[in-house]
Each structure stands twice: as C-alpha cells, then as structure tokens.
Design an enzyme around this catalytic site. Sequence first.
Site, PDB file in Angstrom:
ATOM      1  N   SER A  41       0.874  -1.170   0.000  1.00 41.40           N
ATOM      2  CA  SER A  41       0.000   0.000   0.000  1.00 41.40           C
ATOM      3  C   SER A  41       0.913   1.222   0.000  1.00 41.40           C
ATOM      4  O   SER A  41       1.943   1.205  -0.679  1.00 41.40           O
ATOM      5  CB  SER A  41      -0.921  -0.079   1.214  1.00 41.40           C
ATOM      6  OG  SER A  41      -1.915   0.899   1.139  1.00 41.40           O
ATOM      7  N   HIS A  43      -2.624  -1.044  -3.468  1.00 45.08           N
ATOM      8  CA  HIS A  43      -3.750  -0.125  -3.294  1.00 45.08           C
ATOM      9  C   HIS A  43      -3.469   1.160  -4.053  1.00 45.08           C
ATOM     10  O   HIS A  43      -2.361   1.652  -4.040  1.00 45.08           O
ATOM     11  CB  HIS A  43      -3.915   0.247  -1.819  1.00 45.08           C
ATOM     12  CG  HIS A  43      -4.240  -0.911  -0.937  1.00 45.08           C
ATOM     13  ND1 HIS A  43      -4.013  -0.887   0.412  1.00 45.08           N
ATOM     14  CD2 HIS A  43      -4.774  -2.120  -1.216  1.00 45.08           C
ATOM     15  CE1 HIS A  43      -4.409  -2.039   0.937  1.00 45.08           C
ATOM     16  NE2 HIS A  43      -4.858  -2.808  -0.033  1.00 45.08           N
ATOM     17  N   ASP A  52      -4.452  -4.616   5.671  1.00 42.19           N
ATOM     18  CA  ASP A  52      -4.626  -5.582   4.592  1.00 42.19           C
ATOM     19  C   ASP A  52      -3.365  -6.443   4.459  1.00 42.19           C
ATOM     20  O   ASP A  52      -2.259  -5.973   4.707  1.00 42.19           O
ATOM     21  CB  ASP A  52      -4.890  -4.817   3.278  1.00 42.19           C
ATOM     22  CG  ASP A  52      -5.617  -5.669   2.245  1.00 42.19           C
ATOM     23  OD1 ASP A  52      -6.069  -6.765   2.587  1.00 42.19           O
ATOM     24  OD2 ASP A  52      -5.740  -5.196   1.094  1.00 42.19           O
TER      25      ASP A  52
END
Lengths: 269, 194
Positions: free
Chosen positions: B18, B45, B138
Amino acid sequence: MIEDIELETLINEVYEYYGFDFGSYSRASLKRRVNRIYQLDGFTHFEDFLSKVRYDPEYYKHMVDEITVNVTEMFRDPAFYTVIRNQILPLLGTKPFIRLWHAGCSTGEEVYSMAILLKEAGLLHKSLIYATDINAKVLDSAKKGIFPLRMMKEYSENYRDSGGKEDFSSYYTANYGIAKFNDDLAQKMVFSQHNLVSDTSFNEFDMIFCRNVLIYFDNELQKRVINLFDDSLAVLGFLALGTKETIKYSIAPGKYKQLEREKIWRKIR
Amino acid sequence: MEKDQIDPDFSVVIIGGSAGSLNALMQILPHLSEIKSFAIVIVVHRKSTDEQTLEELIALKTIINVKPVEDKVPFLPGFIYIAPSNYHLLFEKNRTLSLDTSEKINYSRPSIDVSFESAAEVYKSNLTGILLSGSNADGTLGLKAIQKEGGTVIIQDPKSAEMPYMPNNAIQNTVPDYILNIKEILQFILSIDN
Ligand SMILES: C[S@@+](CC[C@H](N)C(=O)[O-])C[C@H]1O[C@@H](n2cnc3c(N)ncnc32)[C@H](O)[C@@H]1O
C-alpha cells in the site's frame, strides 16, 4: 469454510431441487461468496447448511440474493458514459424508437444513469429501457429509484466527469439519508426477472448493457450469453460490457467493431 | 480430497503493498531480467483513477513482459500481472485469472487479503507471498492463508519500509519465514530460477 467438493455438492443439489444452475459460475468468486454467507449465517457444519438450502425455499432465495455480487455505481467509469453521450446517442437518436436492455442491472444505478443521458439528449420520450436481473431483491429496490444519499457526492462527480452539465441534485429529492430519483426518469423503464443462464432472448434491442456480470461466469457460459446478446441485437446496434470484459473469445472477428478504447462494440453485420 | 494438483514447474510470487510500496517495487523490478519458472503478481492499493499510470510506470521499469489483466486471461510463468483498480483479483484452478467487483475488504479493492487467500488455495506450496510497506491492515490474513497452505511468507523489514504499519501488523500476527529489506527481497526473487 467449505471445501471444493462441498461446493460442487451444493451446486448439484441446488440444480436438482430448484433448477438453478450455478455450474458455470467462476469457482474462485462463487466459493468466496458461499463461504461468506456460510459464515455470516453462523454455520459450522456443511451438512446443516446444505439441508437448510434444500428444505427451506426462503433460505435458498436468501442464499442466491447473497451470493450474487450486486455492487454498482451511477456513472461508473465516466469515460464510458462520455462515449455514449457524444458518439452513440447521436446515432441512436436518428431512430424513431430506441430499445435498450440492461442485463444484470442490480439495484438500477446504471439504468438511471442512462435515463439521465437519454433525457438530456431529448431521447427519453421515444426510448424503452428493459432492466433485468436474477435477483428479485435488487429489482425491487431498482424499481423504487432510491439510492443512498451519502453516495451522491461521488455520483455527481462521476456525472460531471462524463460530460454532464446540469445540476445533478435536480434529478433527485433528498430525504432521510436517501435520494429518490424523479419519477419521469423511470417512466420508460421496465423491470423484470431474467436469468442469463437459462432464459432466452425476448426482444430486439438497439443497445445492450451487461457490465460486470460476465466476470462471474466461466468461458463457456460467457460465450453462450454473448451469443444470446448477439441474437437480441439489431444490426448496427451496440453491446457494452464492463471495463475488463471482452467479446473477443466469443464472436467471430469482423462481425463487431469496437469503439475506441471503451468496451463498446457495434454490430456491423 | 487433498489430491494436490500443483504444477511442478510453475510457481507464483505475489507481492502486496500500500502506501510507500511503489518505491520499493521500483527498487526491485528493474533488477529482474528474466523470470522463467514463475509469474509475479502485484496487488497494490491505489485510487481508482490512476490505473493506466501504474501499469505504464511498472512496464517502463522492467524488461519483463507486463500482461494487462482482463477477466479470465491465461496465467503463465514468465510474466508480471498487475491487479486492476476497482476489482478484486482471483485465481482459478485452470490457470486463468478472474475479477470480482464485490465489496471492498480493508477499505480496499483490490484487496491484498483476497488475492493472497485465493492464490494460496490454488498454488499452495508453490506460492510465495511478499508484503511491503503500507498503513493499512490488509495482507495479514492473506499471509496466514499462504502459510496454512504451505507457501512461503516474506515480510518487508518495517525498518526499511516507508510506512511500517502494514509489515508490523503482519509480523505481530503471523510467523513469517523471512523478514527482509528490499535488497534481500530482490536476492530472494532472483534465486527462485536457480
Ligand atoms: C456487479 S452487478 C453489475 C451491476 C451493473 N451492471 C454495474 O456494472 O454496475 C452483477 C449483477 O449480475 C446479476 N446476475 C448474476 N447472475 C445472473 C444471471 N444468471 N442472470 C442475470 N443476472 C445475473 C447479479 O444479481 C448482479 O446484480
């Protein structure tokens, strides 16, 4: 968590008891969805889940509603709608009557987006928009034209990015957290249940939308459904799919022509 | 049931990240010249709008072929695959990839957990999961799934990560095979073909 072999058992039982064939759905996604509802509803033994599905038709319906993915948006992928606005509607506008079909319309966001475009192009009065899905629950919600108010900021940005010039909030009335879209947009919409796996063609259309539905099907079923659309599309009509879907593997080359980079194909013969 | 049909000459490296992970990728990918026996899958992401740019950016930095991911594309060794924005990326048993627009997981679509879990089910011990920098939870559950199926778990050393939260969270909740800085991650990937 259920095992692969249990998933196959479920698929077979559902087919036997209810005639619905999930056998051609993509397994990776289907398994996630079945596991999700299995856990949400607190099952720990597959046998219990299976007999609930078998003997309780209400629960079966609930399961189907929950395993279909219904996530949708208004003016999803604004560039797609820009092409419709600038290139397709002027062509469709020359016809005396325009028939559209949204297959897998979910809660209707895509259908209302299209009605707004047709209205702005002065074509809504001579259009008929069929919107179908297998999921009865989302169809009921779509008929009402009600969407969460908290989404309106994003939708009005999408609308603007797609080339919309009006005040987006003039299309709905805000009330207690919901946005109720104006009735005149819904006048030309017909909602009904239609299963792409087993139902046949029911009309001839000038444009068919089936966005982000085929991704849940395996290659074989995708091919069948695209041919169903081909049978339902007038020559010079348009077929629109989701941004990551294609007709490439399903239709003889040369029969359709793609519009620029968008997932829109025109039937040329 | 456990009739493992894993492919002996096809392994998969799946990399999740991310915030701050793009930089790490840019220090890894340019140093890979050829990947013979495996495929690399990247799940990061990003905003739903900058799709093309990420693929182009990565394609510019590597001489390995970057395959655009569409629904049901064939999944083959020798290529890099990047999860498209706004879809979850899933792995089918027949060596294809599929996409899914279901709810965001950990506020993310694509979600790293979703792809890690799905890849683990199919590629089992032939899978290596690498989790990079980020400020989101995540990836942790995904790494657990990879471990459970016998795959290899690598977490970027939080000290070397721009955003340590994601690797830290994973370290606290799993038993990683390796905790590596970026150079070591590169060495690991380079060693797979040998
Ligand atoms: C992700 S939604 C797509 C909504 C909208 N077209 C969009 O792109 O935003 C997928 C829809 O396909 C429907 N669907 C799934 N299987 C179907 C089938 N066999 N026949 C008709 N619709 C189906 C689901 O109920 C769901 O509403």
